[in-house]
Design a protein around this motif. Structure first.
Motif, short mmCIF file in Angstrom:
data_model
loop_
_atom_site.label_atom_id
_atom_site.label_comp_id
_atom_site.label_asym_id
_atom_site.label_seq_id
_atom_site.Cartn_x
_atom_site.Cartn_y
_atom_site.Cartn_z
N ALA A 128 0.96 -1.16 -0.05
CA ALA A 128 -0.06 0.07 -0.04
C ALA A 128 0.92 1.26 0.05
CB ALA A 128 -0.77 0.01 1.24
N PRO A 129 0.21 2.40 -0.49
CA PRO A 129 1.34 3.53 -0.56
C PRO A 129 1.83 4.06 0.84
CG PRO A 129 -0.81 3.96 -1.67
CD PRO A 129 -1.06 2.59 -1.15
N GLY A 130 0.75 3.86 1.91
CA GLY A 130 1.54 4.08 3.05
C GLY A 130 2.59 3.16 3.63
N LEU A 131 2.59 1.83 3.38
CA LEU A 131 3.71 1.12 3.78
C LEU A 131 5.05 1.41 2.81
CD1 LEU A 131 1.86 -2.51 3.88
CD2 LEU A 131 2.97 -1.13 5.82
N SER A 132 4.80 1.84 1.46
CA SER A 132 5.90 2.07 0.88
C SER A 132 6.55 3.30 1.32
CB SER A 132 5.33 2.46 -0.72
OG SER A 132 5.00 1.29 -1.14
N ALA A 133 5.77 4.41 1.71
CA ALA A 133 6.30 5.57 2.33
C ALA A 133 7.03 5.24 3.57
CB ALA A 133 5.26 6.44 2.57
N PHE A 134 6.28 4.18 4.29
CA PHE A 134 7.17 4.10 5.86
C PHE A 134 8.44 3.23 5.43
CE2 PHE A 134 7.77 -0.09 8.20
CZ PHE A 134 7.98 0.49 9.33
N ALA A 135 8.65 2.33 4.52
CA ALA A 135 9.72 1.54 4.18
C ALA A 135 10.79 2.68 3.67
CB ALA A 135 9.23 0.54 3.14
N ARG A 136 10.39 3.76 2.93
CA ARG A 136 11.42 4.60 2.32
C ARG A 136 11.80 5.48 3.41
NH1 ARG A 136 7.61 4.98 -2.09
NH2 ARG A 136 6.51 6.74 -1.01
N ARG A 137 11.07 5.76 4.36
CA ARG A 137 11.43 6.67 5.49
C ARG A 137 12.52 6.11 6.27
NH1 ARG A 137 6.59 8.06 6.49
NH2 ARG A 137 6.62 6.66 8.13
N LEU A 138 12.01 4.74 6.83
CA LEU A 138 12.96 3.96 7.65
C LEU A 138 14.26 3.61 7.12
CD1 LEU A 138 13.34 2.83 10.34
CD2 LEU A 138 12.12 0.72 9.53
N LEU A 139 14.17 3.29 5.85
CA LEU A 139 15.45 2.78 5.26
C LEU A 139 16.44 3.91 4.39
CD1 LEU A 139 13.97 -0.44 3.74
CD2 LEU A 139 15.40 -0.30 5.98
N ASP A 140 15.81 5.10 4.21
CA ASP A 140 16.63 6.07 3.55
C ASP A 140 17.81 6.50 3.99
OD1 ASP A 140 16.29 8.31 1.43
OD2 ASP A 140 16.92 9.29 3.24
N PRO A 141 18.21 6.40 5.44
CA PRO A 141 19.49 6.78 5.90
C PRO A 141 20.66 5.70 5.21
CG PRO A 141 17.99 7.07 7.71
CD PRO A 141 17.25 6.49 6.37
N LEU A 142 20.14 4.33 5.43
CA LEU A 142 20.75 3.21 4.97
C LEU A 142 21.11 3.31 3.34
CD1 LEU A 142 19.79 0.32 6.96
CD2 LEU A 142 21.09 2.01 7.57
N GLU A 143 20.20 3.79 2.66
CA GLU A 143 20.38 3.78 1.20
C GLU A 143 21.20 5.02 0.76
OE1 GLU A 143 16.27 3.79 -0.09
OE2 GLU A 143 16.47 1.54 -0.32
N ARG A 144 21.03 6.19 1.50
CA ARG A 144 22.05 7.20 1.20
C ARG A 144 23.40 7.14 1.66
NH1 ARG A 144 20.85 11.11 3.98
NH2 ARG A 144 19.20 10.63 5.43
N HIS A 145 23.57 6.39 2.69
CA HIS A 145 24.90 5.99 2.98
C HIS A 145 25.58 4.79 2.04
CE1 HIS A 145 28.28 3.66 5.09
NE2 HIS A 145 28.38 4.96 5.85
N ASP A 146 24.67 4.07 1.23
CA ASP A 146 25.42 2.92 0.64
C ASP A 146 25.74 3.62 -0.86
OD1 ASP A 146 25.13 0.86 2.36
OD2 ASP A 146 23.39 0.12 1.50
N ARG A 147 24.92 4.76 -1.15
CA ARG A 147 25.27 5.39 -2.44
C ARG A 147 26.15 6.28 -2.35
NH1 ARG A 147 19.45 5.94 -2.51
NH2 ARG A 147 19.58 8.02 -1.73
N ARG A 148 26.54 7.09 -1.25
CA ARG A 148 27.51 7.96 -1.01
C ARG A 148 28.83 7.18 -1.00
NH1 ARG A 148 25.70 10.30 3.00
NH2 ARG A 148 24.65 11.79 2.26
#
Length: 627
Positions: free
Chosen positions: A534-554
């Motif tokens: 659901a859109p709410g679950l997708s937003a929740f996953a992006r918000r929680l995992l965003d610090p890890l994904e940004r760190h991996d890209r950088r």
């Protein structure tokens, strides 16, 4: 629109096959009546040539027999050819079995010499048949097919059919010509047998008692052959034909496929199965003409497993061994008449297998079309036309069905569609014993995946455990994975179940390992796959995992990959290190970095629950984004 066209083409194909089989049965009936009426050999062979032209669509036809020295081929029956042309072949321009010089050979002579069917799509382009090109121009034909009239010893002649235009010959046309040539050989043998019998009567008139006994044997053989043809023309099916043969020879009879699967069996008293020590037959052309027909004796193995002597003959279709016929449990060796009856029965069995093969191919195409259209519906009601086509196949779409998606290990689209008829045949064979209490299984390829729509009562792990090993024999040597999706009656529900199961295959696929999973086995994964993130679950996953994904890209790191593996390995650092092929200290360092970026310890039950849900949502999103 393309699905409707495909369905119409499949129905048209089934009608063509049915009409072809009716025409074939009528042709065999005509020949049987001619043999029974003892027509002159020239008239009988003329009928053979005419039937070949009508069945396969040729313009002219001829049956040629080798003279006693086997030096020349003589036209003994023809259809559509001019008398002048026949006279030239029989007198002025003879067809030599062994060409004395280059340019005077002929496809008919080659078919007789080698015992194989020879085709010429365009005679004008054949450099080795110079004289034949001149004859073809005079008579007005461009292409020909020559099928040998095979006997137990060597070819007695050839059936030659001509076309006024250049053309290629399909495998089905070649098979029909070969089967007709085999029946023509039987007719010639019968006619010659009558001639021989009459000669024996003239020469041995003083041995009246012996002749009466001989006549009784011949009459019995002819009666058996006539009854066999009558049963074949009545289309009683292979099981009833096998039952007739068992009663006739007074023994157990079994028809097997090349993989030793039993296609039909019957007995006159107590059934005796074929010997277990007999090796499977290879799908190859028999190495000799005798091997094609002969009833071979197979004695018990030296190990003394209690087996009795058995007799076996191959069933040949299209030049390849398509099965084998067993005679077991006989009190004595088959007599000459019984041997001939069994060998002739092998011809009829080949025709039955040909009909079954055509029927399976047509049903597989119709099943494919119905399944494809069903999975592309987006409503809750099954269209009436679609329900009617499914009902014609024995599938009630109003009843609950379960979607099962399989990964058969093939990559090329052509490879998958080549195996579809065999997959359908195997699936139906395994489920045959359940057909009386559950409907038909629909089998098809949809968007590159093998899909089964099974009646709800049959969609269980036990059924799949019986089915998958059989499918692996005809698709791939690799283990097959299967996912059991939801059960329902609406097209939209089936389509959603298919998508969820297809995505689940991507989620659980492991190289070289076959698995059977129910979506319910996947826990949260299964729920998210079935309902979609659901859109709410997708937003929740992006918000929680965003610090890890940004760190991996950088930094080119692998924090999110490490987190996935750690959660999958039940939060075990050593097991995660083994799965990622890194040192455990590396895993421990990455986990500390994850805690720093998230601002909470990973051992917190609340954080662990949130991370597991976020990773599941991200897995499902990534699978859905794959092309």
């Amino acid at each position: 629109m393309s699905e409707r066209v495909a369905t119409a083409e499949a129905v048209a194909s089934e009608a063509v096959v049915s009409e072809a089989l009716r025409s074939w049965s009528a042709a065999i009936s005509d020949l049987a009546r001619a043999v029974k009426a003892a027509e002159p050999l020239e008239v009988l062979l003329g009928r053979v040539a005419e039937q070949a032209c009508r069945l396969i669509g040729f313009d002219f036809g001829a049956v040629m027999l080798a003279d006693p020295p086997r030096e020349r081929l003589l036209v003994r029956g023809a259809f559509g050819l001019s008398e002048a042309y026949v006279d030239r072949l029989n007198t002025d321009v003879p067809l030599r079995v062994h060409a004395p010089e280059p340019g005077v050979d002929a496809p008919a002579a080659r078919a007789l010499r080698e015992g194989v069917t020879v085709t010429a799509a365009d005679i004008a382009g054949l450099p080795d048949f110079e004289r034949l090109r001149r004859l073809a121009e005079d008579e007005g034909y461009r292409a020909l097919l020559a099928a040998p009239l095979l006997t137990a010893d060597e070819p007695m002649g050839v059936l030659v059919t001509y076309s006024a235009r250049a053309r290629d010959f399909s495998a089905a046309e070649v098979e029909l010509a070969e089967l007709l040539a085999e029946h023509a050989a039987v007719a010639v043998e019968t006619a010659r047998l009558r001639e021989s019998e009459q000669h024996a009567i003239d020469e041995l008139s003083r041995a009246n008692d012996a002749l009466r006994a001989h006549q009784g044997v011949l009459d019995r053989a002819e009666q058996q052959h006539r009854r066999l043809l009558e049963l074949a023309l009545d289309d009683v099916g292979l099981p009833r034909l096998v039952s007739w043969l068992a009663t006739t020879v007074g023994a157990s009879v079994t028809v097997e496929g090349v993989d030793r699967s039993v296609l039909a069996h019957a007995t006159d008293s107590v059934y005796v199965p074929p010997p277990s020590h007999a090796p499977p037959r290879a799908r190859r052309r028999p190495s000799s003409l005798r091997e094609r027909y002969e009833l071979v004796e197979l004695r018990p193995s030296p190990a003394g497993d209690g087996a009795t002597t058995a007799w076996e003959t191959p069933i040949v279709l299209g030049g390849e061994v398509a099965g084998r016929l067993w005679i077991t449990g006989a009190t004595s060796a088959p007599e000459a008449v019984e041997r001939r009856t069994v060998e002739r029965f092998a011809l009829v069995a080949a025709f039955e297998l040909l009909k079954e093969r055509h029927g399976i191919e047509v049903e597989a195409r119709l099943s494919q079309a119905v399944l494809t259209e069903l999975l592309r519906q987006d409503g809750d009601e099954v269209p009436a036309g679609l329900a009617g086509r499914a009902a014609a196949l024995g599938c009630d779409l109003e009843a609950p069905h379960t979607v099962v998606v399989l990964d058969v290990g093939t990559s090329a689209r052509e490879d998958r569609y080549d195996t579809l008829p065999r997959v359908a045949q195997v699936a139906e064979a395994v489920a045959a014993q359940e057909r009386d209490r559950a409907g038909r299984t629909l089998v098809g390829i949809h968007d590159g995946a093998l899909v089964l729509l099974l009646p709800a009562g049959r969609a269980d792990r036990d059924h799949l455990r019986r089915l998958l090993p059989r499918l692996e024999q005809v698709t791939t040597p690799q283990p097959i994975s299967a996912v059991i999706a939801g059960t329902g009656t609406s097209p939209a529900g089936h389509a959603a179940s298919y998508r969820a199961a297809r995505n689940a295959l991507q989620l659980v696929r492991r190289p070289g390992e076959g698995r059977i999973l129910d979506l319910a086995d996947l826990g949260v994964h299964g729920l998210v796959l079935e309902a979609g993130p659901a859109p709410g679950l997708s937003a929740f996953a992006r918000r929680l995992l965003d610090p890890l994904e940004r760190h991996d890209r950088r930094h080119g790191a692998a924090l999110l990959t490490t987190l996935r593996a750690w959660l999958r390995e039940d939060c075990s650092t050593p097991a995660t290190a083994v799965a990622l092929v890194v040192h455990r200290n590396t895993v421990a360092h990455r986990l500390r970095r994850i805690e720093e970026l998230l601002g909470h310890p990973l051992r917190s039950p609340s954080l662990l629950l949130q991370l597991q849900l976020a990773v599941v949502v991200r897995d499902v999103e990534e699978i859905g984004a794959e092309p």
